[in-house]
Design an enzyme around this catalytic site. Structure first.
Site: not given
Lengths: 485, 95
Positions: A78, A153, A177
């Site tokens: 990420k 997210s 997330s």
């Protein structure tokens, strides 16, 4: 067989047997990325050359007979985690040119373990969002339905795993997330206990809530990644100095010693009927494997959402004060004086949701409002934590839906922040209390969208979470289903 | 209304953000909605409840004050939008 569909443990066995090399595996995944990325858009940047170099090194280690569980395994990271020499944007224009000069501890741990980085996964800007629509670099798509959101997210990390654009990935979870996008994309996602994994080099959003964790194709892979991610780091003063078990030892096929708590507060009005049905059926499966179930009460659950949306923005408003255009990142061209430079840099560099949260947080911490908002939220947070402490006196794990609904359509909730916030209603409490939680696939809706089952335990009881999820997974087929797109 | 436009403008100043008229209007409306939703917390009796600022007990972490390797000067300036000599360059501060 397509190598891109392999799990970590499958790829490891075959690398060990020299069925193929880490170079071949990496090339297969890069080719897969080239093919499907135009549809999925899971990555912000793909670092092909670096990946192939890392694969060469992995092949030398394998040739020397020194293969470890992650040697030669290609992963997506990420873009909130600092990677030395690779841009780390956090999904934001304000960090679009930021090239870290060091690796996050988790990234360093993965490198030491021999894993390969394929690239940086897309995300909501500064990890604020539940759909990956808040990225400054375009939104990602759900491989199960390209017109649906992949969750957020860590939407890019989840979509990349679901679309076989990596073997596994890293995400971060502040209010859901990791677990919410895992649920939306039909993959496994684990948020560890707060303090279990180092946050050093993780770009901060809500420092008392953020945790790094794995998104994988099955539960064994999550355990394998946790073996490398977990542990004390002197560079993160909130990381806990506690022995790290071998998480694979918890992967047992039965649940005879496990008591599952079921809380009515997680089966509320407004929950999608297909989601509720799938989770109730999953509870039956768990019982058939020997687990006992017991009703528990988590009476303050309904306050978790307002508590979170006060605490997380308050922490964010403070953390994001550092983006001022002075030492790194984007700076406005209209910098006639210092104050104007700050304001214009921040107003041009941040997106709407990030500004909204900075504003909310600034308000909640401002003179005259601190007690009524931030102070009150911190007190209710104590009550939410106590709810869990009481519940875990009666049970080992709590089983809930991960999200109240399956993935919604891209664009459906962008104009209604409050509706968007409700996506995290079942995942937020674990962040507020610091508990670990996993999401495993437990069904598909009539429209073919994945449904996720959440398992939560007490702090540092990741083993029980993994055991429950593993036993369920081994007795169902949901985790092997693949999207067609 | 929980929050006025003037208050939103004041918060924006504190946060070093600026908004167009249209954005200000939208933000005021959205923040008002969200703050109204937060009123739900008033239902909870928190008399004598200690606040939680961290999920785990956090205490001060001390270590010996030893000199260790730090980031080299050229690397620490590498991401600067503007630099001059060994400094970060910023717009004029004092008129």
């Amino acid at each position: 067989m397509d190598l891109s569909t392999l799990t970590i443990h499958e790829a490891h066995e075959r690398l060990k047997n020299r069925d193929f090399s880490a170079g071949e595996l990496t090339q297969t995944l890069l080719k897969r990325i080239e093919e499907v990325e135009p549809k999925v858009k899971a990555y912000i940047i793909v670092t092909s050359e670096k990946a192939l170099k890392e694969a060469e090194q992995a092949d030398m280690i394998i040739a020397a007979g020194k293969i470890a569980p992650l040697t030669g395994i290609p992963l997506a990271i990420k873009d909130v985690l600092c990677t030395e020499g690779i841009t780390t944007t956090c999904g934001s224009k304000i960090l679009s040119n930021f090239v870290p000069v060091y690796d996050a501890t988790v990234v360093r741990n993965l490198k030491r373990a021999g894993a390969i980085t394929l690239g940086k996964a897309n995300m909501d800007e500064f990890a604020m969002g539940s759909s990956t629509e808040n990225s400054s670099f375009g939104h990602s798509h759900n491989p199960w339905d390209l017109s649906a959101i992949p969750g957020g997210s860590s939407g890019g990390s989840a979509a990349a795993v679901a679309a076989d654009e990596c073997i596994a990935s890293l995400g971060t979870d502040t209010g859901g997330s990791i677990r919410q996008p895992a649920s939306c994309c039909g993959v496994v996602g684990l948020k560890p206990t707060y303090g279990r994994v180092s946050r050093f080099g993780l770009i901060a959003f809500g420092s008392s809530l953020d945790q790094v964790g794995p998104l994988t194709k099955d539960v064994r892979d999550a355990a394998l990644l946790m073996n490398v991610l977990a542990g004390y780091d002197p560079q993160d003063s909130t990381s806990v100095n506690k022995e790290v078990p071998d998480y694979t030892t918890f992967l047992k096929p039965d649940l005879k010693e496990i008591t599952i708590g079921v809380a009515r507060e997680y089966f509320i009005e407004g929950i999608d009927p297909e989601v509720e049905k799938a989770v109730r059926e999953a509870l039956n499966v768990l019982q058939s494997l020997g687990a006992k179930t017991v009703d528990i009460a988590l009476p303050h659950t309904e306050y978790a959402l307002p508590v979170y949306y006060l605490i997380a923005p308050a922490e964010a408003s403070s953390n994001l004060a550092r983006y001022d255009g002075v030492k790194y990142g984007f700076r406005t061209e209209k910098d006639e004086n210092l104050t104007a430079m700050y304001k214009k840099t921040r107003s041009e560099g941040f997106g709407a949701e990030v500004k909204r949260r900075i504003m909310l947080g600034t308000y909640a911490l401002s003179a005259g409002y601190y007690d009524a908002y931030y102070g009150k939220a911190s007190q209710v947070r104590t009550l939410i934590r106590r709810d869990f402490e009481e519940a875990f006196k009666k049970c080992d794990v709590i089983v809930t839906p991960t999200t109240p609904t399956p993935a919604f359509k891209i664009g459906e909730k962008v104009d209604d922040p409050l509706q968007m916030y409700l996506s995290d209603i079942f995942t937020i409490p674990a962040n507020l209390a610091g508990n670990p939680g996993i999401s495993v696939p437990c069904g598909l809706t009539g429209n073919g969208l994945p449904i996720g089952l959440q398992v939560i335990s007490g702090p540092f009881e990741e083993g029980k979470v993994l055991q429950t999820a593993f036993a369920y997974e081994q007795n169902t087929e949901w985790h092997v289903k693949k999207p067609k797109f | 209304m929980k929050i006025s436009r003037d208050q939103v403008e004041h918060i924006a100043l504190l946060a070093r953000l600026e908004f167009s008229e249209k954005e200000l209007e939208a933000f005021t409306r959205q923040m008002d909605n969200i703050l109204t939703y937060f009123d739900k917390l008033k239902e909870v009796d928190t008399t004598l409840v200690e606040p939680t600022s961290h999920a785990i007990r956090v205490t001060n972490v001390f270590r010996e004050d030893e000199v260790k390797k730090s980031i080299a000067l050229d690397l620490s300036l590498k991401n600067a939008p503007e630099q001059e000599g060994n400094c970060f360059r910023v717009p004029k501060i004092i008129e």
